[in-house]
Design a protein around this motif. Structure first.
Motif, short mmCIF file in Angstrom:
data_model
loop_
_atom_site.label_atom_id
_atom_site.label_comp_id
_atom_site.label_asym_id
_atom_site.label_seq_id
_atom_site.Cartn_x
_atom_site.Cartn_y
_atom_site.Cartn_z
N LYS A 11 9.10 2.82 14.19
CA LYS A 11 8.23 1.98 14.50
C LYS A 11 7.52 2.35 13.37
CE LYS A 11 7.03 1.70 19.69
NZ LYS A 11 5.92 1.88 20.42
N TYR A 12 7.27 3.34 12.76
CA TYR A 12 6.25 3.25 11.92
C TYR A 12 6.32 4.36 10.48
CZ TYR A 12 3.02 2.79 15.64
OH TYR A 12 2.45 2.61 16.46
N GLY A 13 8.26 4.15 10.72
CA GLY A 13 9.06 5.53 9.38
C GLY A 13 9.10 4.85 8.27
N THR A 14 9.96 3.60 8.43
CA THR A 14 10.81 2.69 7.86
C THR A 14 10.33 2.27 5.97
OG1 THR A 14 11.97 2.24 9.89
CG2 THR A 14 12.27 1.07 7.45
N GLU A 15 9.09 2.35 6.69
CA GLU A 15 8.61 1.80 5.42
C GLU A 15 8.35 1.95 3.94
OE1 GLU A 15 8.82 -2.04 4.06
OE2 GLU A 15 9.37 -2.95 5.75
N LEU A 16 7.69 4.01 5.15
CA LEU A 16 7.50 5.06 3.96
C LEU A 16 8.69 5.65 2.95
CD1 LEU A 16 5.31 6.32 3.07
CD2 LEU A 16 5.71 7.68 4.92
N VAL A 17 9.60 5.17 4.06
CA VAL A 17 11.47 5.95 3.33
C VAL A 17 11.22 5.00 2.26
CG1 VAL A 17 13.37 7.01 3.73
CG2 VAL A 17 12.11 7.13 5.35
N THR A 18 11.49 3.99 2.49
CA THR A 18 11.57 3.07 1.23
C THR A 18 10.34 2.72 0.25
OG1 THR A 18 12.52 1.42 2.73
CG2 THR A 18 12.17 0.42 1.06
N ALA A 34 20.68 3.25 5.00
CA ALA A 34 20.27 2.03 3.45
C ALA A 34 19.82 3.01 2.34
CB ALA A 34 19.38 1.57 4.61
N HIS A 35 19.51 4.40 2.36
CA HIS A 35 18.89 4.96 1.25
C HIS A 35 19.91 6.18 1.02
CE1 HIS A 35 15.71 2.71 2.42
NE2 HIS A 35 15.72 3.01 2.99
N ALA A 64 0.25 -1.27 -0.17
CA ALA A 64 -0.24 0.14 -0.27
C ALA A 64 1.21 1.71 -0.18
CB ALA A 64 -1.12 0.19 1.40
N LEU A 65 2.17 1.31 0.33
CA LEU A 65 2.87 2.47 0.93
C LEU A 65 3.85 2.45 -0.45
CD1 LEU A 65 4.52 1.67 4.10
CD2 LEU A 65 2.32 3.71 4.07
N ALA A 66 3.53 1.53 -1.12
CA ALA A 66 4.81 0.94 -2.28
C ALA A 66 3.60 2.46 -3.87
CB ALA A 66 5.40 0.27 -3.58
N VAL A 100 16.22 11.76 -6.15
CA VAL A 100 15.03 11.90 -4.59
C VAL A 100 15.82 12.33 -3.40
CG1 VAL A 100 13.49 10.71 -2.60
CG2 VAL A 100 13.86 9.79 -5.37
N ARG A 101 14.61 13.33 -2.99
CA ARG A 101 15.23 14.19 -1.98
C ARG A 101 14.52 13.33 -0.48
NH1 ARG A 101 14.88 18.24 -5.66
NH2 ARG A 101 16.98 19.92 -5.93
N ILE A 102 14.95 13.03 1.01
CA ILE A 102 14.53 12.97 1.89
C ILE A 102 15.02 13.74 2.93
CG2 ILE A 102 14.91 10.62 3.45
CD1 ILE A 102 13.10 9.87 0.62
N VAL A 103 14.41 14.39 3.32
CA VAL A 103 14.51 15.54 4.13
C VAL A 103 13.89 14.87 5.67
CG1 VAL A 103 15.09 17.88 4.41
CG2 VAL A 103 14.37 16.78 1.51
N HIS A 104 14.35 14.97 6.56
CA HIS A 104 14.28 14.71 7.63
C HIS A 104 14.22 16.34 8.11
CE1 HIS A 104 14.24 10.74 7.12
NE2 HIS A 104 15.34 10.39 7.06
N SER A 105 13.53 15.84 9.43
CA SER A 105 13.37 16.95 10.19
C SER A 105 13.11 18.64 10.41
CB SER A 105 14.90 16.81 11.23
OG SER A 105 15.38 15.66 11.40
#
Length: 413
Positions: free
Chosen positions: A93-100, A125-126, A73-75, A135-140
């Motif tokens: 707990k809830y963020g790893t799969e979404l980042v992937t 990992a990413h 579903a996240l993909a 891709v920009r993965i921007v935490h915080s």
């Protein structure tokens, strides 16, 4: 827009949570016409109720159902949009799969995490694949850590424009008023749980260079005390009173150091950074600062020991809880950053805004971060990977936040 080939421009994941609703409300009021926004989460009924409360501008926003532990579903969610903004924590707990999913789909991502081990895991990992995919993965992108990261960013810009050298000893002094975040408390619980019984993870979480792209290339600056009491006169001559440890210093400082390293140590290879909190400038400020230090130390210890944790879990705010409307409205933050440059000049910057820092103000910070990726991609720094707000969004976000009423300034002292 980021990608006209996508069905959506922006998905708000966790839109039914406390901060998620604030973010959705902010975007419903301020996003330009034509930005295609969807609400996402686990419950169709709750998402529909959230959408109904947002008013007519959100009336036709699509709803996307996706559970945080459902990679399929996240993909699908990530493949439909150009940007995801998520408020669903604790992120370990809830963020790893979404980042992937976002990295695989080529979808930009912003979040509110303040979890050291989650971000380190995301980098490991990413980062390389995200760079390869553009891709920009921007935490915080909330109160943790935009004021810190952009405050140092504009401070550096001012010093460089004046030809005053590079940054050396730099200290942020935080002043704030607002409610206690249940999400922040739960992130602290999660980090304690993840590292319990694992000495290597505890050392990683404690390292000032937890987010370094290459620890072996970091300059040797000696011991850096991220959590400390400091006499204000040791920060700058005009700063009065003792300053207390700042609850988010051990996280924000790592984001700022990563920004410096990702840019080839552009702030300076002698750049040392710490954060403290104002408790006033009276003669009792040292006593107050010591009291804050004791409370913070006691909280961490209490959450680490089962008997006291049982009690604290029933007293502290729960995830999803938030302050009253009055507290949100009357809250504020002001982050003043002082530095001495390699030429001996003194400079300061300020990032300040009205509204509870962890809630109302954070909705503005995260909302404008997401809109930077949606609307201003062609003006953003030419960077990809697991980034920081300063390295991913830089001057574009500074400009957007100023337009949204956030003070961001820098000056010579």
């Amino acid at each position: 827009m980021t990608d006209s080939g996508r069905e959506l421009d922006l998905v708000i994941y966790g839109a039914t949570g406390f901060v998620g609703r604030l973010l959705a409300d902010y975007l419903a009021r301020t996003a330009p016409d034509g930005v295609r926004i969807a609400l996402a989460g686990r419950s169709q009924a709750k998402l529909e109720a959230t959408r109904a409360a947002l008013g007519p501008r959100a009336g036709d926003w699509p709803i996307v159902i996706a559970d945080a532990d459902d990679p399929v579903a996240l993909a699908e969610l990530a493949s439909r949009t150009s940007v995801v903004a998520t408020t669903v924590g604790p992120y370990a707990k809830y963020g790893t799969e979404l980042v992937t999913a976002c990295v695989a789909a080529g979808t930009d991502y912003v979040d509110l995490t303040g979890e050291v081990l989650f971000v380190r895991g995301s980098i490991d990992a990413h980062h390389d694949k995200a760079r390869a995919n553009g891709v920009r993965i921007v935490h915080s992108c909330g109160y943790d850590s935009i004021p810190s990261d952009l405050g140092v960013h504009v401070l550096h810009r001012k010093v460089r424009a004046d030809g005053a050298g590079e940054l050396t000893d730099t200290t942020l002094v935080a002043s704030l008023s607002g409610g206690v975040s249940g999400g922040t408390i739960d992130s602290l619980r999660t980090q304690i749980d993840v590292s319990r019984g694992d000495a290597a993870l505890r050392r990683l979480a404690a390292s000032p260079y937890s987010f370094s792209p290459d620890r072996t290339k970091e300059p040797d600056l000696g011991r850096q005390s991220d959590v400390a009491m400091v006499d204000g006169t040791g920060i700058a001559p005009q700063v009065r009173g003792w300053k207390a440890p700042f609850v988010m210093a051990s996280y924000n400082t790592r984001i700022v150091r990563r920004s410096n390293a990702l840019q080839g140590w552009v702030y300076g290879r002698k750049f040392k950074y710490r954060e403290v909190m104002s408790v006033g400038d009276s003669r009792l400020s040292r006593v107050y600062a010591a009291g804050v230090a004791a409370i913070l130390g006691g909280l961490v210890l209490g959450l680490s020991v089962p008997p006291t944790r049982y009690v604290l879990d029933r007293l502290l705010p729960a995830p999803g809880d938030g302050p009253s409307e009055k507290t949100q409205r009357n809250g504020y933050f002001a982050m003043d950053i002082y530095t001495t440059t390699t030429t001996g000049a003194r400079y300061a910057s300020r990032v300040a805004a009205q509204g509870d820092p962890g809630y109302r103000a954070t909705a503005v910070l995260l909302g404008e971060s997401a809109l930077s990726l949606v609307l201003d991609r062609d003006r953003l720094p030419d960077e990809a990977g697991v980034l920081t707000p300063a390295t991913a969004l830089g001057d574009v976000l500074v400009e957007r936040l100023r337009g949204a009423g956030v003070e961001i300034s820098a000056r010579a002292l």
